[in-house]
Motif scaffolding. Structure first.
Motif, PDB file in Angstrom:
ATOM      1  N   LEU A  21       0.819  -1.225   0.000  1.00  0.00           N
ATOM      2  CA  LEU A  21       0.000   0.000   0.000  1.00  0.00           C
ATOM      3  C   LEU A  21       0.849   1.269   0.000  1.00  0.00           C
ATOM      4  O   LEU A  21       0.365   2.355  -0.264  1.00  0.00           O
ATOM      5  CB  LEU A  21      -0.916   0.024   1.229  1.00  0.00           C
ATOM      6  N   HIS A  76      -3.888   1.639  10.351  1.00  0.00           N
ATOM      7  CA  HIS A  76      -4.703   2.778  10.811  1.00  0.00           C
ATOM      8  C   HIS A  76      -4.636   2.953  12.336  1.00  0.00           C
ATOM      9  O   HIS A  76      -4.585   4.063  12.841  1.00  0.00           O
ATOM     10  CB  HIS A  76      -6.159   2.596  10.352  1.00  0.00           C
ATOM     11  N   ASP A 186     -10.879   3.103   4.737  1.00  0.00           N
ATOM     12  CA  ASP A 186     -10.708   2.224   3.576  1.00  0.00           C
ATOM     13  C   ASP A 186     -12.061   1.805   2.989  1.00  0.00           C
ATOM     14  O   ASP A 186     -12.170   0.775   2.336  1.00  0.00           O
ATOM     15  CB  ASP A 186      -9.905   0.962   3.957  1.00  0.00           C
TER      16      ASP A 186
HETATM   17 ZN   LIG Z   1      -5.683   0.648   5.194  1.00  0.00          ZN
END
Ligand SMILES: [Zn+2]
Length: 322
Positions: A21, A76, A186
């Motif tokens: 990511l 997160h 998300d």
């Molecule tokens: Zn995430």
């Protein structure tokens, strides 16, 4: 350098080491003598240093800072325990908080993976190296559980919590109706499709997700502030694309199951994935894990729709057309 997107509202991209990511967006809202941080990053030295530099640069006093965590995934939530101060509230959805504190969490994941055809020999490695094992927060705080419509006021911003189960069972967004901005976590991302995975979950994740997409569709939003990649407008267009993506996936799964009974793992190995590996065997194990969880979410959804049925063969789940 942090970017000021609206007066007193900042974003920084915190790099995620060795993670496909690449980065997570952490947001800061400055109020009168108080601060709100939306999402942190992995609990690792690199992320901690980047977060500290970001927060210090903005003059954030952690003793007067609350944390709104969109969902419990490590990228997160990971740093919340390191960063929180004496009076900090940590907002987190109840279902996510319960998963986080469930002592049987890993056992349940392992059992679900085994039952859905994940090879026994790969389980120790895939579970042992799972990012959540290494980068999750310490559980030395009590979360404040939010509910639909709960207010989070900070400075000139009056946010409202929006329940958006799907990506995780307790995923929440934060909406500001005057400025028309949405902290989306998300739930909706631009350029990548949020992983909808079923491991160890009792709900129908894809059905929940689809309902949450429909819910946000009708919101009046000028800018989506997502958990990854760039902020974007035109959320309705993106929601339509995500729904089409999942419909196409459902079609692909149906055609695989039509040709024979499949476990979720077998179905995942035959689906098309946007990964630069020719053969399924060459996929990094973590990617096999996410793919299999996603195949399972689709199979469970199609089972709920009466399109496929699940049978147990020696304790293992296989799916066929109904
Ligand atoms: Zn995430």
């Amino acid at each position: 350098m942090p970017e000021e997107l609206f007066p007193g509202l900042f974003r920084e991209k915190i790099p995620l080491p060795n993670n496909p990511l690449r980065a997570v967006n952490s947001y800061v809202v400055k109020g009168d003598g108080r601060f709100l941080v939306v999402d942190t990053a992995l609990n690792c030295p690199e992320c901690l240093a980047a977060m500290k530099a970001y927060l210090t640069g903005l003059g954030v006093d952690l003793d007067r800072t609350d944390f709104f965590i969109t969902h419990y995934h490590v990228d997160h939530l990971g740093l919340v325990s390191e960063l929180r101060g004496k009076t900090s509230k940590v907002y987190l959805g109840r279902p996510d908080d319960e998963r986080l504190r469930n002592p049987d969490y890993w056992k349940e994941l392992e059992n679900a993976a085994r039952c859905n055809g994940f090879p026994e020999t790969l389980l120790p490695s895939v579970l042992g190296n799972h990012p959540a094992r290494h980068y999750q927060t310490r559980l030395d705080f009590q979360a404040t559980h939010m509910r639909e419509g709960d207010a989070v006021a900070i400075g000139e911003y009056s946010f409202r919590c929006v329940e958006t189960p799907g990506h995780t069972p307790g995923h929440h967004c934060l909406y500001e109706p005057n400025k028309k901005i949405l902290f989306a976590g998300d739930h909706i991302l631009n350029g990548i499709s949020p992983n909808i995975s079923m491991w160890g979950r009792a709900d129908d994740a894809l059905r929940s997700y689809s309902g949450s997409l429909d819910k946000i569709y009708s919101y009046d939003i000028s800018l989506v502030l997502p958990g990854h990649r760039e902020p974007f407008a035109d959320h309705a267009r993106r929601i339509n694309e995500l729904k089409e993506h999942h419909e196409a996936r459902n079609g692909e799964i149906i055609s695989l199951v039509e040709k024979g009974r499949r476990s979720a793992y077998q179905a995942a190995s035959l689906m098309t994935w946007g990964i630069s590996c020719k053969r399924w065997e060459d996929f990094p194990l973590s990617q096999q894990w996410f793919a299999c969880g996603e195949a399972l979410a689709h199979l469970r959804y199609l089972e709920g729709k009466g399109r496929v049925k699940k049978e147990l063969e020696n304790g293992k789940a296989v799916f066929c057309l109904k």
